[in-house]
Write a protein that holds these residues in place. Structure first.
Motif, PDB file in Angstrom:
ATOM      1  N   ALA A  66       0.872  -1.188   0.000  1.00 11.24           N
ATOM      2  CA  ALA A  66       0.000   0.000   0.000  1.00 11.24           C
ATOM      3  C   ALA A  66       0.904   1.231   0.000  1.00 11.24           C
ATOM      4  CB  ALA A  66      -0.873  -0.023   1.247  1.00 11.24           C
ATOM      5  N   ASP A  67       0.506   2.272  -0.733  1.00  9.55           N
ATOM      6  CA  ASP A  67       1.286   3.515  -0.648  1.00  9.55           C
ATOM      7  C   ASP A  67       1.221   4.036   0.787  1.00  9.55           C
ATOM      8  OD1 ASP A  67       1.864   3.348  -3.281  1.00  9.55           O
ATOM      9  OD2 ASP A  67       0.423   4.878  -3.937  1.00  9.55           O
ATOM     10  N   HIS A  68       2.309   4.648   1.235  1.00  2.00           N
ATOM     11  CA  HIS A  68       2.273   5.228   2.580  1.00  2.00           C
ATOM     12  C   HIS A  68       1.289   6.387   2.617  1.00  2.00           C
ATOM     13  CE1 HIS A  68       6.368   3.267   2.864  1.00  2.00           C
ATOM     14  NE2 HIS A  68       5.753   2.835   3.941  1.00  2.00           N
ATOM     15  N   THR A  69       0.590   6.528   3.727  1.00  2.00           N
ATOM     16  CA  THR A  69      -0.344   7.644   3.894  1.00  2.00           C
ATOM     17  C   THR A  69       0.471   8.936   4.120  1.00  2.00           C
ATOM     18  OG1 THR A  69      -0.377   7.355   6.277  1.00  2.00           O
ATOM     19  CG2 THR A  69      -2.049   6.133   5.008  1.00  2.00           C
ATOM     20  N   PRO A  70      -0.155  10.112   3.970  1.00  4.11           N
ATOM     21  CA  PRO A  70       0.583  11.355   4.263  1.00  4.11           C
ATOM     22  C   PRO A  70       1.162  11.352   5.681  1.00  4.11           C
ATOM     23  CG  PRO A  70      -1.509  11.847   3.179  1.00  4.11           C
ATOM     24  CD  PRO A  70      -1.512  10.372   3.453  1.00  4.11           C
ATOM     25  N   GLU A  71       0.421  10.758   6.629  1.00  9.10           N
ATOM     26  CA  GLU A  71       0.918  10.729   8.021  1.00  9.10           C
ATOM     27  C   GLU A  71       2.178   9.848   8.107  1.00  9.10           C
ATOM     28  OE1 GLU A  71      -2.319  10.025   7.238  1.00  9.10           O
ATOM     29  OE2 GLU A  71      -3.061  12.018   7.803  1.00  9.10           O
ATOM     30  N   GLU A  72       2.122   8.673   7.443  1.00  6.18           N
ATOM     31  CA  GLU A  72       3.296   7.793   7.480  1.00  6.18           C
ATOM     32  C   GLU A  72       4.483   8.466   6.803  1.00  6.18           C
ATOM     33  OE1 GLU A  72       1.238   3.350   7.468  1.00  6.18           O
ATOM     34  OE2 GLU A  72       1.340   4.470   5.607  1.00  6.18           O
ATOM     35  N   ARG A  73       4.206   9.183   5.701  1.00  5.69           N
ATOM     36  CA  ARG A  73       5.326   9.869   5.027  1.00  5.69           C
ATOM     37  C   ARG A  73       5.932  10.944   5.918  1.00  5.69           C
ATOM     38  NH1 ARG A  73       3.448  10.271  -1.319  1.00  5.69           N
ATOM     39  NH2 ARG A  73       3.973   8.112  -1.781  1.00  5.69           N
ATOM     40  N   ALA A  74       5.073  11.640   6.675  1.00  4.50           N
ATOM     41  CA  ALA A  74       5.608  12.661   7.588  1.00  4.50           C
ATOM     42  C   ALA A  74       6.511  11.997   8.626  1.00  4.50           C
ATOM     43  CB  ALA A  74       4.463  13.408   8.269  1.00  4.50           C
ATOM     44  N   LEU A  75       6.133  10.784   9.059  1.00  6.13           N
ATOM     45  CA  LEU A  75       6.954  10.092  10.054  1.00  6.13           C
ATOM     46  C   LEU A  75       8.262   9.580   9.419  1.00  6.13           C
ATOM     47  CD1 LEU A  75       4.163   8.181  12.031  1.00  6.13           C
ATOM     48  CD2 LEU A  75       5.443  10.189  12.774  1.00  6.13           C
ATOM     49  N   ILE A  76       8.179   9.126   8.166  1.00  3.75           N
ATOM     50  CA  ILE A  76       9.413   8.699   7.478  1.00  3.75           C
ATOM     51  C   ILE A  76      10.364   9.890   7.341  1.00  3.75           C
ATOM     52  CG2 ILE A  76      10.365   7.860   5.279  1.00  3.75           C
ATOM     53  CD1 ILE A  76       7.763   6.185   5.003  1.00  3.75           C
ATOM     54  N   GLU A  77       9.781  11.015   6.969  1.00  6.92           N
ATOM     55  CA  GLU A  77      10.588  12.242   6.851  1.00  6.92           C
ATOM     56  C   GLU A  77      11.222  12.588   8.195  1.00  6.92           C
ATOM     57  OE1 GLU A  77      11.667  16.362   6.141  1.00  6.92           O
ATOM     58  OE2 GLU A  77      11.568  14.637   4.806  1.00  6.92           O
ATOM     59  N   ALA A  78      10.435  12.429   9.281  1.00  7.75           N
ATOM     60  CA  ALA A  78      10.985  12.690  10.624  1.00  7.75           C
ATOM     61  C   ALA A  78      12.146  11.730  10.913  1.00  7.75           C
ATOM     62  CB  ALA A  78       9.891  12.555  11.682  1.00  7.75           C
ATOM     63  N   MET A  79      11.983  10.474  10.490  1.00 11.20           N
ATOM     64  CA  MET A  79      13.069   9.497  10.717  1.00 11.20           C
ATOM     65  C   MET A  79      14.334   9.912   9.979  1.00 11.20           C
ATOM     66  SD  MET A  79      11.135   5.855  10.411  1.00 11.20           S
ATOM     67  CE  MET A  79       9.460   5.778  11.013  1.00 11.20           C
ATOM     68  N   SER A  80      14.147  10.498   8.795  1.00 19.60           N
ATOM     69  CA  SER A  80      15.331  10.883   8.024  1.00 19.60           C
ATOM     70  C   SER A  80      16.096  12.004   8.741  1.00 19.60           C
ATOM     71  CB  SER A  80      14.928  11.334   6.618  1.00 19.60           C
ATOM     72  OG  SER A  80      14.337  12.610   6.678  1.00 19.60           O
ATOM     73  N   ARG A  81      15.430  12.709   9.667  1.00 21.80           N
ATOM     74  CA  ARG A  81      16.091  13.795  10.402  1.00 21.80           C
ATOM     75  C   ARG A  81      16.626  13.313  11.755  1.00 21.80           C
ATOM     76  NH1 ARG A  81      13.716  18.894   9.046  1.00 21.80           N
ATOM     77  NH2 ARG A  81      13.014  19.239  11.175  1.00 21.80           N
ATOM     78  N   SER A  82      16.283  12.102  12.128  1.00 24.09           N
ATOM     79  CA  SER A  82      16.738  11.570  13.414  1.00 24.09           C
ATOM     80  C   SER A  82      17.587  10.318  13.153  1.00 24.09           C
ATOM     81  CB  SER A  82      15.522  11.192  14.269  1.00 24.09           C
ATOM     82  OG  SER A  82      15.915  10.323  15.300  1.00 24.09           O
ATOM     83  N   PRO A  83      18.913  10.456  13.179  1.00 23.74           N
ATOM     84  CA  PRO A  83      19.762   9.318  12.788  1.00 23.74           C
ATOM     85  C   PRO A  83      19.440   8.035  13.536  1.00 23.74           C
ATOM     86  CG  PRO A  83      21.063  11.294  13.102  1.00 23.74           C
ATOM     87  CD  PRO A  83      19.677  11.644  13.537  1.00 23.74           C
ATOM     88  N   TRP A  84      19.128   8.115  14.842  1.00 18.73           N
ATOM     89  CA  TRP A  84      18.922   6.842  15.540  1.00 18.73           C
ATOM     90  C   TRP A  84      17.582   6.222  15.206  1.00 18.73           C
ATOM     91  CZ3 TRP A  84      15.220   6.374  19.442  1.00 18.73           C
ATOM     92  CH2 TRP A  84      14.791   7.531  20.072  1.00 18.73           C
ATOM     93  N   HIS A  85      16.557   7.067  14.901  1.00 23.85           N
ATOM     94  CA  HIS A  85      15.290   6.471  14.450  1.00 23.85           C
ATOM     95  C   HIS A  85      15.495   5.796  13.089  1.00 23.85           C
ATOM     96  CE1 HIS A  85      13.054   8.980  17.452  1.00 23.85           C
ATOM     97  NE2 HIS A  85      12.268   7.912  17.430  1.00 23.85           N
ATOM     98  N   ALA A  86      16.245   6.488  12.209  1.00 22.81           N
ATOM     99  CA  ALA A  86      16.469   5.919  10.873  1.00 22.81           C
ATOM    100  C   ALA A  86      17.217   4.593  10.985  1.00 22.81           C
ATOM    101  CB  ALA A  86      17.263   6.902  10.021  1.00 22.81           C
ATOM    102  N   ARG A  87      18.220   4.572  11.833  1.00 22.48           N
ATOM    103  CA  ARG A  87      19.016   3.355  11.996  1.00 22.48           C
ATOM    104  C   ARG A  87      18.157   2.219  12.561  1.00 22.48           C
ATOM    105  NH1 ARG A  87      24.794   3.309  12.599  1.00 22.48           N
ATOM    106  NH2 ARG A  87      25.428   1.279  13.352  1.00 22.48           N
ATOM    107  N   ASP A  88      17.284   2.566  13.511  1.00 23.98           N
ATOM    108  CA  ASP A  88      16.421   1.527  14.087  1.00 23.98           C
ATOM    109  C   ASP A  88      15.398   1.024  13.074  1.00 23.98           C
ATOM    110  OD1 ASP A  88      17.736   1.637  16.418  1.00 23.98           O
ATOM    111  OD2 ASP A  88      16.034   2.231  17.665  1.00 23.98           O
ATOM    112  N   MET A  89      14.900   1.944  12.241  1.00 24.63           N
ATOM    113  CA  MET A  89      13.934   1.527  11.213  1.00 24.63           C
ATOM    114  C   MET A  89      14.595   0.562  10.224  1.00 24.63           C
ATOM    115  SD  MET A  89      10.853   2.033   9.999  1.00 24.63           S
ATOM    116  CE  MET A  89      10.443   0.716   8.912  1.00 24.63           C
ATOM    117  N   ILE A  90      15.822   0.915   9.824  1.00 24.18           N
ATOM    118  CA  ILE A  90      16.577   0.032   8.927  1.00 24.18           C
ATOM    119  C   ILE A  90      16.873  -1.290   9.646  1.00 24.18           C
ATOM    120  CG2 ILE A  90      18.884  -0.221   7.837  1.00 24.18           C
ATOM    121  CD1 ILE A  90      16.705   1.671   6.426  1.00 24.18           C
ATOM    122  N   GLY A  91      17.196  -1.192  10.930  1.00 23.59           N
ATOM    123  CA  GLY A  91      17.460  -2.392  11.721  1.00 23.59           C
ATOM    124  C   GLY A  91      16.223  -3.261  11.867  1.00 23.59           C
ATOM    125  N   LEU A  92      15.070  -2.634  11.928  1.00 29.49           N
ATOM    126  CA  LEU A  92      13.820  -3.396  12.002  1.00 29.49           C
ATOM    127  C   LEU A  92      13.626  -4.195  10.718  1.00 29.49           C
ATOM    128  CD1 LEU A  92      10.864  -4.053  12.792  1.00 29.49           C
ATOM    129  CD2 LEU A  92      10.236  -1.797  12.001  1.00 29.49           C
TER     130      LEU A  92
END
Ligand SMILES: Cc1cc2nc3c(=O)[nH]c(=O)nc-3n(C[C@H](O)[C@H](O)[C@H](O)COP(=O)(O)OP(=O)(O)OC[C@H]3O[C@@H](n4cnc5c(N)ncnc54)[C@H](O)[C@@H]3O)c2cc1C
Length: 487
Positions: free
Chosen positions: A386-412
């Motif tokens: 499913a395409d990400h919703t606007p809310e999910e995209r906003a959270l992905i964008e937030a992850m791109s600004r938070s190195p440890w969230h991004a790393r954990d998402m990739i780790g997930l």
């Protein structure tokens, strides 16, 4: 029953004990009794057989195939937990003849927003690999044989032997050229893939199941630049993917929700379909693909999703036989390896008499659940494409600004970070601090942030209510956040 078999096992393995002189043994065991019979000799079966043999057990490993043997289909990405074990076991040393680059970063691009991070390490292994599958299966099976495993190729298991209380005590089948055989063991392990014969014979129940959710087309490309990167994209209900594999080749593919999968055409028509999907998400990469050459024909594959009851009296399932999931998270090989390890540990406990085998297998079943269920749910959700919703995209964008969230998402994604750790309330509360106001935020996300943190002059909503509302905007993964024990 287990105790009786365990006593027999201890006698069989005692110094000076000759099974040939023991009437009860020859009755109970036939000509020879193994500690374990493993049905299926690829990633999961060869792993568990190898480890049990290294722990000193007598293992019979059977497969219908003769190795080296091609598999039906797989794209062969192995995440750090799998790479770490294969390296420790000496399997990677046997892939010396191939050049297999380390992949150190993963990237997710969803429409206009993207996120990239280095892989979290498992011990010192902070990279993924994508070796040729033929060579990997062959390397594992040869390591197992070197460890003392008895390998019987072109051998098919068709029946199980049971004792009077129904406990599985062996297998019966046929070997090409030499006909029917039966063999006995303390435990029979089904590592025989998604259509497991062992699972069928023991009646292992399927649950949390879902039919095929996605289908993909992929092949190998020659001459592309090879950044140390797995790239996945999501846009217009398509999921393009690419990463460097082996000997200068790069995998290039696209997955679709099953109902959107394009009807098969010629290889040239598929080139056009795939390049068009790439051009939609990454025009520069699509151009590189257009300018270089396909090194193989197009391949396709898909699997349904299910968990099976992983163990019962005298038997256990591992790998795809125990849990089959959509390839979208490329995690089947990694779980076949880690599942093989936890099963070998459990069976060793039972065989060495530290605990009765029934308890050892029950403990394996619980560990298997802890290992796979959350990531299985995540994979099932992701496989809907499913395409990400606007809310999910906003959270992905937030992850791109938070190195440890991004790393954990990739780790997930890469099975390093447990989903319950990532989808925790605390993690998402912290993530809201990284939302990007500059580019405008979807109204629902703005509202959720007010609920979480309050607006000037107004208190935040009660934590429980705010968390439930955040979870509601995460789709099925919101359930994981709510059931996560972590605050
Ligand atoms: C399209 C696609 C892409 C994939 N891409 C990836 C990826 O990139 N990364 C990843 O980690 N995973 C991927 N996977 C998943 C991965 O291939 C599987 O999870 C993995 O191969 C499972 O290994 P296994 O040893 O459990 O089973 P299998 O590889 O299925 O092996 C089972 C073995 O059992 C034998 N057998 C079966 N029945 C009997 C019998 N009655 N008697 C004797 N022998 C028997 C078979 O001959 C076979 O050799 C992908 C899967 C698909 C479909």
């Amino acid at each position: 029953m287990f105790d009786r078999r365990f006593r027999l096992f201890v006698r069989l393995r005692s110094p000076g004990f000759d099974p040939g002189n023991c009437l009860s043994c020859s009755q109970a065991t036939g000509a020879f009794m193994y500690d374990a019979i493993v049905v299926g000799a690829r990633i999961s079966g060869a792993s568990v057989a190898l480890l049990l043999a290294r722990l000193g057990h007598r293992v019979l490993l059977v497969d219908r195939a003769r190795f080296p043997s091609p598999t039906s289909s797989s794209t062969n990405l192995i995440h750090p937990p799998g790479v770490h074990r294969l390296r420790e076991w000496g399997v990677l040393d046997r892939l010396d003849g191939h050049s297999i680059p380390r992949i150190t970063r993963y990237r997710l691009q969803s429409g206009p927003v993207g996120m990239e991070a280095p892989l979290p390490a498992v011990d010192d292994v902070d990279y993924a690999l994508s070796p040729p599958r033929l060579a990997l299966d062959e390397a594992l099976v040869r390591c197992a044989v070197d460890a003392g495993v008895e390998l019987r190729e072109e051998t098919s298991v068709q029946e199980l032997l049971r004792d009077e209380d129904g406990t599985v005590v062996g297998v019966r089948g046929t070997t090409k050229g030499s006909g029917r055989f039966s063999e006995r063991a303390s435990v029979v392990i089904g590592a025989d893939g998604k259509n497991s014969k062992v699972a069928q014979l023991v009646g292992a129940a399927k649950y949390r199941d879902q039919p095929v959710l996605s289908k993909s087309l992929w092949t190998y490309w020659d001459g592309l630049p090879q950044p140390s990167l797995v790239r996945t994209y999501r846009k217009n209900r398509r999921h393009p993917f690419t990463w460097p594999t082996h000997d200068g080749l790069t995998i290039v593919g696209v997955a679709w929700p099953t109902e959107d999968f394009p009807s098969p055409g010629s290889d040239e028509a598929t080139d056009r379909t795939v390049v068009a999907a790439l051009a939609d998400v990454d025009p520069e990469f699509a151009e590189q693909v257009r300018d270089t050459g396909r090194a193989d024909r197009w391949l396709t594959g898909s699997v349904p999703n299910f968990l099976r009851t992983p163990a019962g009296p005298g038997w256990a399932l591992v790998g795809d036989a125990s849990a089959t999931r959509d390839p979208i998270t490329a995690s089947g090989i990694t779980y076949a390896v880690t599942g093989g390890e936890i099963l070998a540990e459990a069976v060793h406990e039972g065989l060495s008499g530290r605990i009765p085998m029934a308890r050892a297998l029950a403990a394996y079943a619980r560990r298997r659940d802890r290992l796979v269920i959350d990531h299985y749910d995540y994979t099932r959700d992701y496989a809907r494409i499913a395409d990400h919703t606007p809310e999910e995209r906003a959270l992905i964008e937030a992850m791109s600004r938070s190195p440890w969230h991004a790393r954990d998402m990739i780790g997930l994604f890469a099975t390093v970070v447990p989903p319950a750790d990532f989808y925790s309330r605390a993690n998402f509360r912290a993530l809201f601090d990284y939302l990007d106001d500059e580019n405008g935020l979807p109204p629902k996300i703005r509202l959720l942030r007010w609920l979480l943190h309050g607006v000037p002059g107004r208190p935040a909503a009660p934590a429980g209510l705010a968390d439930r509302l955040v979870a509601a905007s995460l789709g099925p993964m919101g359930d994981l956040m709510l059931r996560s024990a972590r605050p």
